[in-house]
Design a protein around this motif. Structure first.
Motif, mmCIF file in Angstrom:
data_model
loop_
_atom_site.group_PDB
_atom_site.id
_atom_site.type_symbol
_atom_site.label_atom_id
_atom_site.label_comp_id
_atom_site.label_asym_id
_atom_site.label_seq_id
_atom_site.Cartn_x
_atom_site.Cartn_y
_atom_site.Cartn_z
ATOM 1 N N TYR A 111 -2.698 6.496 7.275
ATOM 2 C CA TYR A 111 -3.506 7.102 6.209
ATOM 3 C C TYR A 111 -3.903 8.527 6.595
ATOM 4 O O TYR A 111 -3.763 9.467 5.799
ATOM 5 C CB TYR A 111 -4.744 6.222 5.994
ATOM 6 C CG TYR A 111 -5.650 6.734 4.908
ATOM 7 C CD1 TYR A 111 -5.196 6.866 3.602
ATOM 8 C CD2 TYR A 111 -6.974 7.077 5.196
ATOM 9 C CE1 TYR A 111 -6.024 7.334 2.612
ATOM 10 C CE2 TYR A 111 -7.812 7.543 4.200
ATOM 11 C CZ TYR A 111 -7.335 7.667 2.910
ATOM 12 O OH TYR A 111 -8.156 8.146 1.926
ATOM 13 N N ASP B 299 0.390 2.653 -3.721
ATOM 14 C CA ASP B 299 -0.790 3.492 -3.850
ATOM 15 C C ASP B 299 -1.228 4.037 -2.495
ATOM 16 O O ASP B 299 -2.338 3.782 -2.042
ATOM 17 C CB ASP B 299 -1.905 2.622 -4.477
ATOM 18 C CG ASP B 299 -3.058 3.489 -4.913
ATOM 19 O OD1 ASP B 299 -2.848 4.711 -5.005
ATOM 20 O OD2 ASP B 299 -4.148 2.942 -5.121
ATOM 21 N N GLN C 87 -2.110 6.850 -1.648
ATOM 22 C CA GLN C 87 -3.132 7.907 -1.633
ATOM 23 C C GLN C 87 -4.537 7.314 -1.496
ATOM 24 O O GLN C 87 -5.455 7.995 -1.047
ATOM 25 C CB GLN C 87 -3.046 8.728 -2.916
ATOM 26 C CG GLN C 87 -1.733 9.450 -3.010
ATOM 27 C CD GLN C 87 -1.834 10.724 -3.833
ATOM 28 O OE1 GLN C 87 -2.906 11.201 -4.105
ATOM 29 N NE2 GLN C 87 -0.697 11.244 -4.212
ATOM 30 N N SER C 88 -4.677 6.038 -1.933
ATOM 31 C CA SER C 88 -6.001 5.411 -1.816
ATOM 32 C C SER C 88 -6.213 4.938 -0.381
ATOM 33 O O SER C 88 -5.310 5.008 0.446
ATOM 34 C CB SER C 88 -6.078 4.219 -2.764
ATOM 35 O OG SER C 88 -5.161 3.251 -2.305
ATOM 36 N N GLU C 89 -7.424 4.414 -0.116
ATOM 37 C CA GLU C 89 -7.736 3.927 1.244
ATOM 38 C C GLU C 89 -6.816 2.741 1.545
ATOM 39 O O GLU C 89 -6.444 1.988 0.654
ATOM 40 C CB GLU C 89 -9.175 3.453 1.264
ATOM 41 C CG GLU C 89 -10.163 4.569 1.045
ATOM 42 C CD GLU C 89 -10.993 4.851 2.268
ATOM 43 O OE1 GLU C 89 -11.106 3.952 3.110
ATOM 44 O OE2 GLU C 89 -11.499 5.979 2.390
ATOM 45 N N TRP D 117 0.844 -1.216 0.000
ATOM 46 C CA TRP D 117 0.000 0.000 0.000
ATOM 47 C C TRP D 117 0.875 1.261 0.000
ATOM 48 O O TRP D 117 0.656 2.183 -0.768
ATOM 49 C CB TRP D 117 -0.907 -0.035 1.241
ATOM 50 C CG TRP D 117 -1.703 1.231 1.434
ATOM 51 C CD1 TRP D 117 -2.616 1.745 0.570
ATOM 52 C CD2 TRP D 117 -1.618 2.132 2.533
ATOM 53 N NE1 TRP D 117 -3.132 2.900 1.054
ATOM 54 C CE2 TRP D 117 -2.544 3.174 2.280
ATOM 55 C CE3 TRP D 117 -0.885 2.154 3.720
ATOM 56 C CZ2 TRP D 117 -2.735 4.229 3.169
ATOM 57 C CZ3 TRP D 117 -1.090 3.202 4.598
ATOM 58 C CH2 TRP D 117 -1.992 4.224 4.321
#
Ligand code: ADP
Length: 433
Positions: free
Chosen positions: A77, A57, A59-61, A53
């Motif tokens: 996050y 990525d 920036q995503s959840e 993660w």
């Protein structure tokens, strides 16, 4: 704490289950190892998900996870989201600052603590010829090489701006101003003052030309008046009085024109050509004699010489400044006053030229404006004393041309001291013979 306990329970449960399963089969150790391996596998799986993660990525959840891992990912996050928001705000502010600097017609150049170029607006490209692709990181004095700018830059005294021609266009006149900020960084601003400079030049030329043109008719007038004055006893007394008054006013106008011409010359030419070590004793003595002649024995005038070094400067200009101060002292102090012309050491190894009197003094409200052209404390009285109103303006200009500054100390009824403070660099051990 609660989450930690849950993880601990998960470990104990899996280890216990493994132990219980292995026990009936006669291999409790293998069962325990299997339970622990399952637990380790679970954590490795979550670690891999977290790593994926973050690296691919973030920036995503975050991936769904329970317990400690889920909480860790949620916190990461939220933290990242906060950071992104702050960064965006900072970038927006920076962009707005850059946009407003871009919109400015003045050049703005940011320099780091070493004086290397960091950022500049497009006005700086046009005025100073800075090139974005080539010049970033170069020292400012490699690009603005005029010795006056280099000196200004290194002096670190940026109270006064510096006026110079543009390095890429001689016809453009720029005014440079540096501001120190942050960690010894510098902000350089340059403004195009060509129009203002032209106007100022036109004003100076106009005053110089008018004064010059007035000189000849005034000489003719004064010549004729002198001739007529020789015949004054042949005239009726009323005409003779008029003639005397005309002569007096013509002399005043001649003095005014001479002072205006002198001021124009001081403003226009740079000076320095006739600078030499001055014989201060002789200079002070000569001015004392002139002042005594003006006073006609009404004042006590003394010379005080306590500085052995000589001033390096223009004899004509310094003499004119000192005479103006000495004559003012004679003209604006009552009979019996004491006047001292002094050359003495001053702070920081400099020296000062002083004219001290014990006359009526000047009210402090007038002091800031005293060196302005035609500024008079008492208009009627100054005209009567024959002053032109330009004396102190001349003194100030002469001192400026000798890197000196004028100080005036005075209080009503306590006399006045006019002091020219010269820096050590203007003095020399060798006195003129
Ligand atoms: P002016 O031609 O009127 O003398 P200056 O520029 O030489 O012009 O002087 C400006 C004014 O400063 C004078 O009008 C006078 O009022 C005041 N002043 C100058 N020197 C002295 C002094 N030594 N004592 C008192 N007043 C002075």
């Amino acid at each position: 704490m609660r989450l930690w306990r849950r993880e601990l329970w998960r470990l104990v449960l899996l280890a216990g289950l493994g132990l219980l399963t292995g026990w009936p089969l006669g291999a409790p150790g293998a069962g325990l190892a299997l339970g622990l391996a399952l637990c380790l596998g679970y954590h490795l799986y979550q670690l891999r998900a977290l790593h994926r993660w973050i690296t691919h990525d973030s920036q995503s959840e975050p991936p769904a996870a329970a317990g400690l891992w889920g909480d860790l990912m949620d916190r990461l996050y939220r933290y990242q989201k906060g950071q992104r928001l702050t960064q965006k705000r900072l970038l927006d502010t920076l962009r707005r600052i850059q946009e407003s600097s871009e919109a400015m017609r003045d050049s703005v150049v940011m320099l780091d603590r070493h004086g290397d170029l960091e950022w500049w607006n497009s006005a700086a490209e046009q005025m100073l010829g800075l090139k974005p692709a080539l010049d970033r990181g170069h020292h400012i004095t490699n690009l603005l090489r005029d010795p006056r700018f280099v000196d200004y830059f290194h002096r670190r005294d940026y109270r006064e701006p510096l006026t110079l021609a543009s390095p890429i266009d001689e016809r453009r006149v720029l005014q440079f101003q540096i501001t120190l900020y942050g960690d010894d960084e510098r902000l350089l601003m340059a403004r195009d003052i060509t129009r203002l400079h032209r106007l100022e030049e036109m004003r100076r030329d106009f005053v110089a030309n008018v004064s010059h043109e007035l000189r000849t008719p005034l000489t003719v007038l004064s010549g004729y008046l002198e001739t007529y004055a020789d015949q004054a006893e042949l005239m009726p007394p009323r005409l003779a009085r008029g003639l005397a008054s005309m002569q007096e006013q013509t002399t005043r106008m001649q003095n005014l024109v001479a002072d205006l011409l002198l001021l124009s010359r001081l403003e226009i030419d740079r000076g320095g050509a006739d600078h030499a070590a001055l014989d201060m004793a002789a200079l002070l003595e000569a001015v004392r004699r002139d002042a005594e002649a003006l006073s006609g024995g009404r004042h006590v005038i003394a010379v005080e010489l306590r500085e052995p070094r000589a001033l390096v400067g223009s004899e004509q200009e310094i003499r004119s400044a000192l005479s103006n101060l000495a004559f003012n002292a004679v003209r604006y102090t009552p009979e019996g006053s004491h006047i001292t012309l002094s050359w003495r050491p001053a702070a920081e190894h400099g020296a000062c030229l002083e004219v001290i009197d014990d006359g009526e003094g000047i009210d402090p409200v007038h002091l800031p404006r005293l060196t302005e052209r035609f500024y008079r404390v008492d208009k009627g009285r100054s005209a009567a004393t024959g002053g032109t109103g330009l004396g102190l303006a001349i003194v100030k200009h002469v001192l400026l041309r000798h890197d000196a500054r004028l100080e005036i100390d005075s209080r009503p009824r306590q006399g006045a001291t006019f002091r020219g403070l010269f820096p050590a660099a203007r003095l020399t051990e060798a006195t003129a013979g």
